[in-house]
Design a protein around this motif. Sequence first.
Motif, short mmCIF file in Angstrom:
data_model
loop_
_atom_site.label_atom_id
_atom_site.label_comp_id
_atom_site.label_asym_id
_atom_site.label_seq_id
_atom_site.Cartn_x
_atom_site.Cartn_y
_atom_site.Cartn_z
N LEU A 214 0.82 -1.22 0.00
CA LEU A 214 0.00 0.00 0.00
C LEU A 214 0.85 1.26 0.00
O LEU A 214 0.47 2.27 -0.59
N PHE A 215 2.01 1.20 0.65
CA PHE A 215 2.85 2.38 0.68
C PHE A 215 3.88 2.39 -0.44
O PHE A 215 4.61 3.35 -0.62
N GLN A 216 3.93 1.29 -1.22
CA GLN A 216 4.66 1.21 -2.48
C GLN A 216 6.08 1.78 -2.39
O GLN A 216 6.48 2.62 -3.17
N ASP A 217 6.81 1.33 -1.40
CA ASP A 217 8.17 1.79 -1.23
C ASP A 217 8.96 0.69 -0.55
O ASP A 217 8.58 0.21 0.51
N GLU A 218 10.07 0.31 -1.15
CA GLU A 218 10.86 -0.79 -0.58
C GLU A 218 11.49 -0.40 0.76
O GLU A 218 11.92 -1.26 1.53
N LEU A 235 3.54 -3.15 13.09
CA LEU A 235 4.40 -2.00 13.29
C LEU A 235 4.92 -1.60 11.92
O LEU A 235 5.59 -2.38 11.24
N LEU A 236 4.59 -0.40 11.49
CA LEU A 236 5.02 0.13 10.20
C LEU A 236 6.23 1.02 10.44
O LEU A 236 6.19 1.91 11.28
N ILE A 237 7.32 0.76 9.71
CA ILE A 237 8.57 1.48 9.91
C ILE A 237 8.97 2.13 8.59
O ILE A 237 9.00 1.46 7.55
N ALA A 238 9.26 3.43 8.62
CA ALA A 238 9.56 4.13 7.37
C ALA A 238 10.49 5.31 7.62
O ALA A 238 10.54 5.84 8.74
N PRO A 239 11.26 5.73 6.61
CA PRO A 239 12.01 6.98 6.75
C PRO A 239 11.05 8.11 7.10
O PRO A 239 9.94 8.16 6.58
N GLU A 240 11.47 9.01 8.01
CA GLU A 240 10.54 10.01 8.54
C GLU A 240 9.96 10.93 7.47
O GLU A 240 8.86 11.45 7.63
#
Length: 424
Positions: A214-218, A235-240
């Motif tokens: 859904l967030f389409q980003d590796e 838990l969703l983890i992503a660059p800020e």
Amino acid sequence: MKILLVDDQKAIVNSLKKGIQWEKLGIDEVFTACSTAEAKLLLVNFPIDIMLTDIEMPGEDGLSLVQWMKEKSMDVCCIFLTSHADFEYARKSIELGGFDYILQPARYEDIAKAVEKACGNVAEAKQVKWLQKMQKEMVQQRDIFLAALIRQLDLRNYPEAAGILAQLTELLQMKPEHTAFFSLQAFVRQSHPEKDTWEPALKASLLRNVMEELFQDEDVKACVITGKGSSFCLLLIAPEDRINHESLEKGINQFYHFISETMKTPAIVYASEGIRDFTPDSLNKLAAPYRQSPENISPASQGIIWESQETEERDSRIETAKEYIKTHISRNISRTEVASLVYLDEDYFSKLFRQYTGWTFKEYVLKEKMGVARHLLANTNLSVGLIASRLGFDNFSHFSRTFRKITDMTPQEYRKKHQKLNNP
């Protein structure tokens, strides 16, 4: 890399073994067999990568040997040799997953080219398998970290929770100071649980894949574990700088609709706004969705509840808490029992209660007790000691000190003043 040469004529296998420079092709060990029985023995006991086999042999032929390997789930790259350009042989070899088909007599150079090509194919397949294994282990480690994180948040051991998040970002090769964390808990109801044939691990894997897609980003990673009942903690983890409030809300809405529509089952999702530091306040916010339980949800509840969102359902819980306090005013009511009554985490209940009423739980209970005390002092002839007892105070002195602190008068002074006003 290891190769097995199979032919019923020993002279041929010896000739192939000596006539080709195997080391230059990347082959470090060459095995030979003059029957399918010998070949099977070698295949069972050694990690063979490539097999070069004659098709036409007495008794069991090369095609039958490959069929046997297939039944045993042996992953061996097969090159067939035959003296006859028989289309049926070629068709069968393709059906069995044969890598190449060489007509005899063949030059060593032609066989070497086929083997070299096969070596490349085997090396590529091994690399893919290694990457798949590493990816699987990475996913498993992420989920183990999530389970440990939830436990530490539940214990309110925030330093340990912060350490786990730091380790998790290191595992994912991300920098904690530039990473955002978003927690969710999805409760999935089954209309007919007895017909649910999905394994929990498969559901967790599906939800993880959907969330990341859904967030389409590796760079966006999702950890998922099976929670209480038919719930899943994520838990969703992503660059800020990768996820803002708008994209997060859009993604969570799509996630909810996937569960409720694609999986054809009612669902409710608790979600946090996200944190970017490891302070106790932030970690408490991250923990909020995990502290919900299946008992929180009424049979008709569906949708998305954000940790910071005020809803009618939550307001009604505060009203329920206020009514409980009112009807049990004669007891020493604890925050723990009231939070449990409305199915909320104790700390989160306190925060919500103050936000909704403007009072802490303790202040509100004391205010309600003193309100009843004022009424009884002004409108009845009950003794101050009996009023104190009715309101759950252990002794007269404690009640008097508390009453004076709230009203700037002793109970006797308050009664004297207000009973005069009521009876001029």
